[in-house]
Each structure stands twice: as C-alpha cells, then as structure tokens.
Design a protein around this motif. Structure first.
Motif, PDB file in Angstrom:
ATOM      1  N   ASP A 142      -7.111  10.280 -13.629  1.00  0.00           N
ATOM      2  CA  ASP A 142      -6.883  10.335 -12.187  1.00  0.00           C
ATOM      3  C   ASP A 142      -8.142   9.914 -11.453  1.00  0.00           C
ATOM      4  O   ASP A 142      -8.090   9.248 -10.425  1.00  0.00           O
ATOM      5  CB  ASP A 142      -6.468  11.750 -11.773  1.00  0.00           C
ATOM      6  CG  ASP A 142      -5.899  11.779 -10.373  1.00  0.00           C
ATOM      7  OD1 ASP A 142      -6.002  12.805  -9.692  1.00  0.00           O
ATOM      8  OD2 ASP A 142      -5.341  10.740  -9.947  1.00  0.00           O
ATOM      9  N   THR A 194      -0.278   7.007  -6.277  1.00  0.00           N
ATOM     10  CA  THR A 194      -1.452   7.880  -6.185  1.00  0.00           C
ATOM     11  C   THR A 194      -1.029   9.341  -6.100  1.00  0.00           C
ATOM     12  O   THR A 194      -1.621  10.209  -6.757  1.00  0.00           O
ATOM     13  CB  THR A 194      -2.288   7.512  -4.953  1.00  0.00           C
ATOM     14  OG1 THR A 194      -2.595   6.120  -5.003  1.00  0.00           O
ATOM     15  CG2 THR A 194      -3.574   8.305  -4.908  1.00  0.00           C
ATOM     16  N   LEU A 227      -7.028  -0.965  -1.768  1.00  0.00           N
ATOM     17  CA  LEU A 227      -7.435  -0.825  -0.371  1.00  0.00           C
ATOM     18  C   LEU A 227      -8.379  -1.943   0.050  1.00  0.00           C
ATOM     19  O   LEU A 227      -8.170  -2.597   1.067  1.00  0.00           O
ATOM     20  CB  LEU A 227      -8.087   0.543  -0.138  1.00  0.00           C
ATOM     21  CG  LEU A 227      -7.142   1.743  -0.215  1.00  0.00           C
ATOM     22  CD1 LEU A 227      -7.877   3.030   0.108  1.00  0.00           C
ATOM     23  CD2 LEU A 227      -5.960   1.565   0.728  1.00  0.00           C
ATOM     24  N   LEU A 228      -9.440  -2.165  -0.725  1.00  0.00           N
ATOM     25  CA  LEU A 228     -10.385  -3.229  -0.368  1.00  0.00           C
ATOM     26  C   LEU A 228      -9.762  -4.603  -0.563  1.00  0.00           C
ATOM     27  O   LEU A 228     -10.142  -5.571   0.087  1.00  0.00           O
ATOM     28  CB  LEU A 228     -11.680  -3.105  -1.173  1.00  0.00           C
ATOM     29  CG  LEU A 228     -12.509  -1.842  -0.918  1.00  0.00           C
ATOM     30  CD1 LEU A 228     -13.864  -1.936  -1.605  1.00  0.00           C
ATOM     31  CD2 LEU A 228     -12.708  -1.621   0.577  1.00  0.00           C
ATOM     32  N   THR A 230       1.548   1.864  -3.572  1.00  0.00           N
ATOM     33  CA  THR A 230       0.338   2.358  -4.229  1.00  0.00           C
ATOM     34  C   THR A 230       0.080   3.814  -3.868  1.00  0.00           C
ATOM     35  O   THR A 230      -0.336   4.614  -4.722  1.00  0.00           O
ATOM     36  CB  THR A 230      -0.885   1.510  -3.812  1.00  0.00           C
ATOM     37  OG1 THR A 230      -0.579   0.136  -3.993  1.00  0.00           O
ATOM     38  CG2 THR A 230      -2.114   1.877  -4.608  1.00  0.00           C
ATOM     39  N   PHE A 231       0.358   4.169  -2.591  1.00  0.00           N
ATOM     40  CA  PHE A 231       0.165   5.552  -2.161  1.00  0.00           C
ATOM     41  C   PHE A 231       1.087   6.486  -2.938  1.00  0.00           C
ATOM     42  O   PHE A 231       0.681   7.574  -3.357  1.00  0.00           O
ATOM     43  CB  PHE A 231       0.417   5.673  -0.654  1.00  0.00           C
ATOM     44  CG  PHE A 231       0.162   7.048  -0.114  1.00  0.00           C
ATOM     45  CD1 PHE A 231       1.204   7.815   0.365  1.00  0.00           C
ATOM     46  CD2 PHE A 231      -1.115   7.576  -0.102  1.00  0.00           C
ATOM     47  CE1 PHE A 231       0.973   9.100   0.862  1.00  0.00           C
ATOM     48  CE2 PHE A 231      -1.362   8.856   0.396  1.00  0.00           C
ATOM     49  CZ  PHE A 231      -0.312   9.618   0.879  1.00  0.00           C
ATOM     50  N   LEU A 235      -8.041  -5.736   2.695  1.00  0.00           N
ATOM     51  CA  LEU A 235      -8.868  -5.941   3.879  1.00  0.00           C
ATOM     52  C   LEU A 235      -9.251  -7.401   4.072  1.00  0.00           C
ATOM     53  O   LEU A 235      -9.643  -8.060   3.113  1.00  0.00           O
ATOM     54  CB  LEU A 235     -10.147  -5.105   3.778  1.00  0.00           C
ATOM     55  CG  LEU A 235     -10.016  -3.634   4.134  1.00  0.00           C
ATOM     56  CD1 LEU A 235     -11.348  -2.944   3.947  1.00  0.00           C
ATOM     57  CD2 LEU A 235      -9.542  -3.465   5.564  1.00  0.00           C
ATOM     58  N   PHE A 244      -7.495   2.516  -6.821  1.00  0.00           N
ATOM     59  CA  PHE A 244      -6.774   2.316  -5.565  1.00  0.00           C
ATOM     60  C   PHE A 244      -7.728   1.989  -4.434  1.00  0.00           C
ATOM     61  O   PHE A 244      -7.376   1.263  -3.498  1.00  0.00           O
ATOM     62  CB  PHE A 244      -5.830   3.490  -5.236  1.00  0.00           C
ATOM     63  CG  PHE A 244      -6.445   4.704  -4.577  1.00  0.00           C
ATOM     64  CD1 PHE A 244      -6.443   5.927  -5.236  1.00  0.00           C
ATOM     65  CD2 PHE A 244      -6.958   4.656  -3.292  1.00  0.00           C
ATOM     66  CE1 PHE A 244      -6.979   7.048  -4.641  1.00  0.00           C
ATOM     67  CE2 PHE A 244      -7.499   5.777  -2.688  1.00  0.00           C
ATOM     68  CZ  PHE A 244      -7.508   6.981  -3.374  1.00  0.00           C
ATOM     69  N   SER A 245      -8.972   2.497  -4.520  1.00  0.00           N
ATOM     70  CA  SER A 245      -9.944   2.206  -3.468  1.00  0.00           C
ATOM     71  C   SER A 245     -10.437   0.768  -3.541  1.00  0.00           C
ATOM     72  O   SER A 245     -10.358   0.019  -2.558  1.00  0.00           O
ATOM     73  CB  SER A 245     -11.136   3.156  -3.583  1.00  0.00           C
ATOM     74  OG  SER A 245     -10.723   4.489  -3.471  1.00  0.00           O
ATOM     75  N   VAL A 275      -8.654   6.816  -8.725  1.00  0.00           N
ATOM     76  CA  VAL A 275      -9.266   6.878  -7.388  1.00  0.00           C
ATOM     77  C   VAL A 275     -10.085   5.610  -7.150  1.00  0.00           C
ATOM     78  O   VAL A 275      -9.979   4.968  -6.097  1.00  0.00           O
ATOM     79  CB  VAL A 275     -10.171   8.125  -7.237  1.00  0.00           C
ATOM     80  CG1 VAL A 275     -10.974   8.048  -5.955  1.00  0.00           C
ATOM     81  CG2 VAL A 275      -9.348   9.391  -7.268  1.00  0.00           C
ATOM     82  N   ALA A 276     -10.880   5.221  -8.169  1.00  0.00           N
ATOM     83  CA  ALA A 276     -11.676   3.999  -8.046  1.00  0.00           C
ATOM     84  C   ALA A 276     -10.769   2.780  -7.931  1.00  0.00           C
ATOM     85  O   ALA A 276     -11.027   1.863  -7.139  1.00  0.00           O
ATOM     86  CB  ALA A 276     -12.613   3.862  -9.243  1.00  0.00           C
ATOM     87  N   LEU A 312      -1.955  12.358  -8.598  1.00  0.00           N
ATOM     88  CA  LEU A 312      -2.699  13.493  -8.065  1.00  0.00           C
ATOM     89  C   LEU A 312      -1.958  14.811  -8.324  1.00  0.00           C
ATOM     90  O   LEU A 312      -2.545  15.809  -8.739  1.00  0.00           O
ATOM     91  CB  LEU A 312      -2.960  13.304  -6.566  1.00  0.00           C
ATOM     92  CG  LEU A 312      -3.851  14.357  -5.901  1.00  0.00           C
ATOM     93  CD1 LEU A 312      -5.210  14.432  -6.575  1.00  0.00           C
ATOM     94  CD2 LEU A 312      -4.022  14.069  -4.421  1.00  0.00           C
ATOM     95  N   PHE A 313      -0.632  14.794  -8.082  1.00  0.00           N
ATOM     96  CA  PHE A 313       0.154  15.987  -8.381  1.00  0.00           C
ATOM     97  C   PHE A 313       0.126  16.308  -9.872  1.00  0.00           C
ATOM     98  O   PHE A 313       0.075  17.475 -10.268  1.00  0.00           O
ATOM     99  CB  PHE A 313       1.603  15.819  -7.890  1.00  0.00           C
ATOM    100  CG  PHE A 313       1.814  16.266  -6.470  1.00  0.00           C
ATOM    101  CD1 PHE A 313       1.820  15.341  -5.434  1.00  0.00           C
ATOM    102  CD2 PHE A 313       1.992  17.610  -6.167  1.00  0.00           C
ATOM    103  CE1 PHE A 313       2.004  15.751  -4.123  1.00  0.00           C
ATOM    104  CE2 PHE A 313       2.172  18.024  -4.857  1.00  0.00           C
ATOM    105  CZ  PHE A 313       2.185  17.094  -3.830  1.00  0.00           C
ATOM    106  N   LEU A 331       0.807  -1.218   0.000  1.00  0.00           N
ATOM    107  CA  LEU A 331       0.000   0.000   0.000  1.00  0.00           C
ATOM    108  C   LEU A 331       0.846   1.276   0.000  1.00  0.00           C
ATOM    109  O   LEU A 331       0.424   2.306  -0.518  1.00  0.00           O
ATOM    110  CB  LEU A 331      -0.966   0.000   1.192  1.00  0.00           C
ATOM    111  CG  LEU A 331      -2.130  -0.983   1.047  1.00  0.00           C
ATOM    112  CD1 LEU A 331      -3.128  -0.828   2.191  1.00  0.00           C
ATOM    113  CD2 LEU A 331      -2.844  -0.786  -0.285  1.00  0.00           C
ATOM    114  N   GLY A 332       2.041   1.212   0.587  1.00  0.00           N
ATOM    115  CA  GLY A 332       2.916   2.378   0.543  1.00  0.00           C
ATOM    116  C   GLY A 332       3.290   2.713  -0.892  1.00  0.00           C
ATOM    117  O   GLY A 332       3.289   3.885  -1.302  1.00  0.00           O
TER     118      GLY A 332
END
Lengths: 112, 202
Positions: free
Chosen positions: B186, B71, B198-199, B67-68, B202, B193-194, B190-191, B75-76, B64-65
């Motif tokens: 972008d 992201t 992220l999911l 992926t962040f 979990l 990475f979420s 968002v969709a 975003l930038f 996740l790091g």
C-alpha cells in the motif's frame, strides 16, 4: 508467542493511520482533479502543485511507516538503520541513473 | 525481554521466539531490497515521462476517479489487514479469518480493476509496446500489481493453515510477515498514484 515484542498494536493506531492516510489521499486527488484550474487562475504554478502532491505522498508514506508498519523512529532501532541504508542506496542508484540518462540524452542531441 | 531490531541487547526467551524475530527482521530487509527495485523502476519511469513517441500520455489515458477507487480498495485492505493482526494478538481465531478474508476480497478487487485498466489501455492501442512512456508505466505499475497478486496467494494460503494448525507460533510469525508485505505494498501504491497518475495528468 508474541509477534510484537516492541509494543502491541492498538485499534486507535490503525484507525488514526487510516484516517490520516485517507485525508492525505483526498487532498492530493482533490488538488489535481478539482484544484488545478482555480489554482492556476490565481497564479500558482504547476510546479507548486507538483511539489504539493509530492509532499502529500511523503507524508502519507511516513504515516504508513509509523501507524501500519509500526516503525518507531530512533537510531538504536536496527530496522531504522536498514531503512536509512536503503535510502542511501536508493539515492545513489536513482540519482546516478537520472544523472547518466540526462547526460546521455544531452550527448545524443543533434549538434549545432 | 525479547531481543529484536529495536532492542538487540535483550535476553531471548526461547529459540522459537528468537527465530521468529530474526525472521521478522529478515523480512524487513527483504522489503528494503524490494524498495530499491521499485525506486529504480520509478527512476526509469521518471526518465520516460515525456517519451510518448507521438502517442497518448497520462492526460489522455488516466481516469483519476478510477485510480481513486483502486486507492480506496487498497487503503481499506491495509486497515482490514491491521485489524486481522489486532485480532491475532487477542487470539480471536474467527475474527482473524474474517479480517483476512476481507483483506483478500479488497485486494482481489484492486487486482481485477488493474487488469481491467491494462486491458482497456491495450485495446485502445496504448499497450506497453506503444512508447517508452507506456513501457515504463506498464513495468512499474505491473510489477506492483504482480506483488499484490502474490500477496493474494499468500493470504489465500494462510486461511487453511489457520484451520489446520490454529494460531500456532509458525502461523503467527507468517501472518506478521504477510502483514508487513501487505502494508508495504500500500505504501508503494501511495508513491505510484502520486507520481504516475496524479503528476501524470498535470
């Protein structure tokens, strides 16, 4: 010629959108990376975290649509009409796909 | 007052202006069709989230790091793209080129990171052929990466156009559509990475 006939973009719009998107991103990542263990300990279910992450994603998509894609929400706007139609198509096709695949999966299970 | 998607009844100022706003709306309609494609790739992925075929899943594979970082790059880059368009409205040709170059650099960083990630997955035997889950993963995330790569080519192509033709009407119209494309990518990320990363953990 003016590529922005509706209203010209402003720096404040891009910066606000950027900060909002960043905050929503940090919250979502933070929730999953650091938060799941303490949240589960407090009795908040995995399902709730899933809903939270999904909600944060939807919010960020709205931020992107408004602050970056300059989508002004209002039914007279043809872009909005196109977007709503697209969402309808997506609902039918995605919903239908999931329904069919779920049903097919059930029918393929070994019978009792 | 220019007629456009938000005000179809207004009077057109010129043929060029009318053509440009039609192209802008047409490009929006294309983005909507692209949204349907991504939605269906998401639906396919959703049906495959547990199809590990005894192999690794998101929990084992996703960093996740990493992926962040991807992201943040995207975003930038969306911000620098917006700043390029802002410079365009102010006719600052040097700033337009600078911000476009920054957008390109950030986007290139994202693509390099993603290729590196895919390479790493394939190395550890978690390629698209390993399981249904991984097939769906590579297809969805790979299609997005392909879109970004094409955006990079487009960005790269705009800079010599600006050098040759300045901020002409055609160049402005193309830059506007490029910015729509870039912001849309972008949004799709968002969709991704979420829902995927992220999911998936979990």
């Amino acid at each position: 010629m003016n590529v922005y006939p509706e209203h010209p973009p402003k720096l404040s719009g891009y910066l606000i959108g950027f900060v909002l998107a960043l905050l929503l991103t940090l919250t979502a990542f933070g929730l999953v990376i650091a938060g799941t263990e303490p949240l589960l300990a407090e009795g908040i279910s995995r399902g709730t975290v899933v809903i939270a992450v999904s909600l944060l994603a939807v919010l960020q998509i709205l931020v992107h649509l408004h602050y970056f894609l300059h989508l002004s929400f209002g039914i007279g706007n043809l872009k909005i009409v196109a977007l709503l139609f697209t969402l309808f198509i997506i609902a039918v096709m995605v919903g239908g796909t999931l329904w069919i695949m779920y049903d097919l999966n059930y029918r393929m299970l070994p019978s009792r | 007052m220019m007629p456009d998607a938000s005000n179809p009844q207004a009077e057109p100022a010129s043929f060029e202006e009318a053509a440009a706003t039609t192209k802008a709306f047409g490009f929006w309609v294309y983005l909507m069709s692209d949204a349907v494609i991504f939605a269906l790739l998401f639906a396919t992925y959703a049906g495959m989230t547990r199809n590990f075929a005894g192999g690794p899943g998101g929990k084992e594979l996703f960093d996740l790091g990493y992926t962040f970082a991807e992201t943040l790059l995207l975003l930038f880059s969306t911000l620098t793209c917006g700043l390029a368009m802002l410079a365009l409205t102010k006719n600052s040709i040097n700033k337009v080129v600078s911000w476009l170059a920054a957008t390109f650099a950030l986007g290139l960083g994202f693509v390099i990171m993603e290729i590196n990630e895919f390479d790493g997955l394939i190395e550890q035997g978690a390629g698209p052929d390993r399981s249904g889950f991984l097939s769906a993963f590579f297809t969805l995330v790979g299609t997005h990466g392909l879109h970004v790569s094409i955006g990079l080519i487009w960005l790269f192509a705009m800079i010599p156009q600006i050098e040759l033709y300045g901020l002409s009407a055609a160049v402005r119209s193309r830059l506007y559509r490029l910015s729509l494309f870039w912001h849309f990518l972008d949004l799709v990320w968002v969709a991704i990475f979420s829902v995927v990363y992220l999911l998936g953990v979990l």
